[in-house]
Design a protein around this motif. Structure first.
Motif, PDB file in Angstrom:
ATOM      1  N   MET A   1       0.852  -1.192   0.000  1.00  0.00           N
ATOM      2  CA  MET A   1       0.000   0.000   0.000  1.00  0.00           C
ATOM      3  C   MET A   1       0.885   1.237   0.000  1.00  0.00           C
ATOM      4  O   MET A   1       1.780   1.372   0.823  1.00  0.00           O
ATOM      5  N   ASN A   2       0.667   2.132  -0.948  1.00  0.00           N
ATOM      6  CA  ASN A   2       1.425   3.365  -1.036  1.00  0.00           C
ATOM      7  C   ASN A   2       0.645   4.481  -0.358  1.00  0.00           C
ATOM      8  O   ASN A   2      -0.466   4.802  -0.743  1.00  0.00           O
ATOM      9  N   VAL A   3       1.226   5.064   0.686  1.00  0.00           N
ATOM     10  CA  VAL A   3       0.606   6.177   1.395  1.00  0.00           C
ATOM     11  C   VAL A   3       1.335   7.455   0.999  1.00  0.00           C
ATOM     12  O   VAL A   3       2.516   7.621   1.296  1.00  0.00           O
ATOM     13  N   GLU A   4       0.648   8.353   0.299  1.00  0.00           N
ATOM     14  CA  GLU A   4       1.229   9.629  -0.106  1.00  0.00           C
ATOM     15  C   GLU A   4       0.927  10.665   0.968  1.00  0.00           C
ATOM     16  O   GLU A   4      -0.214  10.820   1.393  1.00  0.00           O
ATOM     17  N   LEU A   5       1.968  11.362   1.395  1.00  0.00           N
ATOM     18  CA  LEU A   5       1.840  12.264   2.543  1.00  0.00           C
ATOM     19  C   LEU A   5       2.257  13.675   2.163  1.00  0.00           C
ATOM     20  O   LEU A   5       3.380  13.900   1.702  1.00  0.00           O
ATOM     21  N   ALA A   6       1.350  14.620   2.346  1.00  0.00           N
ATOM     22  CA  ALA A   6       1.644  16.017   2.030  1.00  0.00           C
ATOM     23  C   ALA A   6       2.638  16.599   3.021  1.00  0.00           C
ATOM     24  O   ALA A   6       2.735  16.160   4.172  1.00  0.00           O
ATOM     25  N   ASP A   7       3.385  17.600   2.582  1.00  0.00           N
ATOM     26  CA  ASP A   7       4.243  18.353   3.494  1.00  0.00           C
ATOM     27  C   ASP A   7       3.380  19.125   4.487  1.00  0.00           C
ATOM     28  O   ASP A   7       2.264  19.561   4.164  1.00  0.00           O
ATOM     29  N   GLU A   8       3.924  19.338   5.681  1.00  0.00           N
ATOM     30  CA  GLU A   8       3.212  20.112   6.675  1.00  0.00           C
ATOM     31  C   GLU A   8       3.135  21.593   6.275  1.00  0.00           C
ATOM     32  O   GLU A   8       4.035  22.115   5.609  1.00  0.00           O
ATOM     33  N   ARG A   9       2.059  22.224   6.714  1.00  0.00           N
ATOM     34  CA  ARG A   9       1.934  23.672   6.555  1.00  0.00           C
ATOM     35  C   ARG A   9       1.595  24.266   7.913  1.00  0.00           C
ATOM     36  O   ARG A   9       0.922  23.635   8.732  1.00  0.00           O
ATOM     37  N   PHE A  10       2.051  25.502   8.133  1.00  0.00           N
ATOM     38  CA  PHE A  10       1.792  26.201   9.385  1.00  0.00           C
ATOM     39  C   PHE A  10       1.150  27.537   9.044  1.00  0.00           C
ATOM     40  O   PHE A  10       1.699  28.301   8.234  1.00  0.00           O
ATOM     41  N   LEU A  11       0.001  27.797   9.646  1.00  0.00           N
ATOM     42  CA  LEU A  11      -0.751  28.999   9.302  1.00  0.00           C
ATOM     43  C   LEU A  11      -1.170  29.740  10.567  1.00  0.00           C
ATOM     44  O   LEU A  11      -1.657  29.129  11.525  1.00  0.00           O
ATOM     45  N   ILE A  12      -0.986  31.052  10.554  1.00  0.00           N
ATOM     46  CA  ILE A  12      -1.465  31.922  11.622  1.00  0.00           C
ATOM     47  C   ILE A  12      -2.702  32.643  11.118  1.00  0.00           C
ATOM     48  O   ILE A  12      -2.655  33.323  10.080  1.00  0.00           O
ATOM     49  N   LEU A  13      -3.806  32.496  11.808  1.00  0.00           N
ATOM     50  CA  LEU A  13      -5.036  33.163  11.426  1.00  0.00           C
ATOM     51  C   LEU A  13      -4.993  34.609  11.919  1.00  0.00           C
ATOM     52  O   LEU A  13      -4.642  34.878  13.072  1.00  0.00           O
ATOM     53  N   LYS A  14      -5.348  35.525  11.041  1.00  0.00           N
ATOM     54  CA  LYS A  14      -5.192  36.950  11.320  1.00  0.00           C
ATOM     55  C   LYS A  14      -6.245  37.439  12.315  1.00  0.00           C
ATOM     56  O   LYS A  14      -7.450  37.220  12.132  1.00  0.00           O
ATOM     57  N   ASP A  15      -5.772  38.109  13.345  1.00  0.00           N
ATOM     58  CA  ASP A  15      -6.619  38.652  14.397  1.00  0.00           C
ATOM     59  C   ASP A  15      -7.537  39.743  13.837  1.00  0.00           C
ATOM     60  O   ASP A  15      -7.125  40.533  12.974  1.00  0.00           O
ATOM     61  N   ARG A  16      -8.749  39.800  14.369  1.00  0.00           N
ATOM     62  CA  ARG A  16      -9.702  40.823  13.933  1.00  0.00           C
ATOM     63  C   ARG A  16      -9.873  41.940  14.963  1.00  0.00           C
ATOM     64  O   ARG A  16     -10.592  42.901  14.712  1.00  0.00           O
ATOM     65  N   PHE A  17      -9.234  41.797  16.134  1.00  0.00           N
ATOM     66  CA  PHE A  17      -9.469  42.737  17.220  1.00  0.00           C
ATOM     67  C   PHE A  17      -8.151  43.146  17.885  1.00  0.00           C
ATOM     68  O   PHE A  17      -7.119  42.503  17.697  1.00  0.00           O
ATOM     69  N   SER A  18      -8.208  44.190  18.694  1.00  0.00           N
ATOM     70  CA  SER A  18      -7.039  44.656  19.431  1.00  0.00           C
ATOM     71  C   SER A  18      -7.119  44.180  20.885  1.00  0.00           C
ATOM     72  O   SER A  18      -8.177  43.736  21.356  1.00  0.00           O
ATOM     73  N   MET A  19      -6.000  44.300  21.609  1.00  0.00           N
ATOM     74  CA  MET A  19      -5.978  43.953  23.020  1.00  0.00           C
ATOM     75  C   MET A  19      -6.969  44.809  23.812  1.00  0.00           C
ATOM     76  O   MET A  19      -7.697  44.311  24.690  1.00  0.00           O
ATOM     77  N   ASP A  20      -7.017  46.112  23.521  1.00  0.00           N
ATOM     78  CA  ASP A  20      -7.925  47.001  24.248  1.00  0.00           C
ATOM     79  C   ASP A  20      -9.384  46.609  24.034  1.00  0.00           C
ATOM     80  O   ASP A  20     -10.184  46.621  24.982  1.00  0.00           O
ATOM     81  N   HIS A  21      -9.719  46.280  22.794  1.00  0.00           N
ATOM     82  CA  HIS A  21     -11.093  45.856  22.516  1.00  0.00           C
ATOM     83  C   HIS A  21     -11.416  44.565  23.269  1.00  0.00           C
ATOM     84  O   HIS A  21     -12.486  44.442  23.870  1.00  0.00           O
ATOM     85  N   ALA A  22     -10.486  43.623  23.230  1.00  0.00           N
ATOM     86  CA  ALA A  22     -10.695  42.345  23.908  1.00  0.00           C
ATOM     87  C   ALA A  22     -10.867  42.547  25.409  1.00  0.00           C
ATOM     88  O   ALA A  22     -11.742  41.933  26.043  1.00  0.00           O
TER      89      ALA A  22
END
Length: 279
Positions: A1-22
């Motif tokens: 059985m051949n298992v094809e494996l993608a390379d890892e990816r790392f993603l940071i989701l962009k914040d929509r708010f500021s510290m003061d708002h939070a």
């Protein structure tokens, strides 16, 4: 059985708010964070502002995994097909055969060519290792792909990058087990198993710890959805620590030795670096 494996990816989701708002939003839930009794008491007598002390606040990036696994099978098998005929029928000549009726039916034998395709998206809380389908709500937000060794720099000096407890290989094994199926076949023509996406997402969370009457409680603010929740946690022990990228990368090395339910170990060959799929 051949298992094809993608390379890892790392993603940071962009914040929509500021510290003061939070912080402003979190402060509206301070009384709730101290439990039902405090909330009831608050209805009877509104607490004063100076009763609450903000003793700690943090912005952190909290991880979750997204894996997409898929399998394609093409195979042949011989099957017998019973066909009902009128009671008076004794034989039926068809396709160069003469078939004898037994108990009101004749039986054909044929060779089936079958194709099956399975695809599964799996989402895991990277701190608990548990599947969590509710994390799909974050996939619609904009993300920035970064290299593993650039995570901290991309996050910012004052942001905590929480390391995942769950590593990719153990989740890859679980994701593959969801698409590997037992097929009834006389001959397998094609069998392709692959992990199309191995992605570690980081989502922004703000946490605020308050003290009131000698007790402490935490309020969290979701930097993407804007939701405010109580009873959370803080991760100040990771403040200032740089995440070791070696902990994150090269899932293929460990995956090469993984045991996949439903597959014989001798048949597993891991191929790293197939094209990624999003969807």
């Amino acid at each position: 059985m051949n298992v094809e494996l993608a390379d890892e990816r790392f993603l940071i989701l962009k914040d929509r708010f500021s510290m003061d708002h939070a912080e402003g939003r979190a402060s509206t839930k301070r009384i709730d964070a101290f439990g039902t009794l405090a909330k009831v008491t608050g209805f009877l007598s509104k607490p004063k502002e100076d009763e609450f002390e903000l003793v700690y606040r943090e912005r952190r990036l909290q991880p979750f995994w997204r894996l997409v696994s898929a399998a394609d099978y093409v195979y042949e098998r011989t099957r017998r097909y019973p066909v009902a005929v009128p009671a008076a029928v004794e034989t039926v000549a068809a396709y160069g055969q003469t078939l004898t009726a037994v108990d009101g039916q004749i039986t054909f034998e044929g060779l089936e060519t079958c194709r099956e395709a399975v695809r599964k998206e799996s989402l895991y809380d990277a701190l608990t290792r548990q599947p969590d389908a509710t994390l799909s709500k974050y996939l619609g937000f904009e993300g920035i792909a970064v290299e593993a060794d650039r995570l901290q720099a991309a996050a910012g000096e004052e942001t905590i990058v929480v390391p995942p407890v769950a590593k990719a290989p153990e989740l890859i094994r679980d994701a593959l087990s969801g698409v590997i199926t037992r097929i009834e076949a006389d001959r397998v023509i094609e069998e392709k198993i692959r992990v199309e996406a191995v992605e570690l997402y980081y989502r922004p969370i703000y946490a605020f710890r308050y003290r009131r009457q000698g007790k402490e409680a935490v309020v969290e603010f979701d930097g993407l959805t804007g939701d405010v929740t109580t009873g959370g946690a803080t991760f100040e022990t990771y403040l200032g620590k740089v995440l070791d990228p070696a902990f994150l990368i090269d899932a293929g090395v460990e995956a090469a030795t993984l045991v996949i339910p439903g597959a014989r170990l001798a048949e597993i060959i891991v191929t790293k670096g197939i094209a990624l799929a999003r969807g």
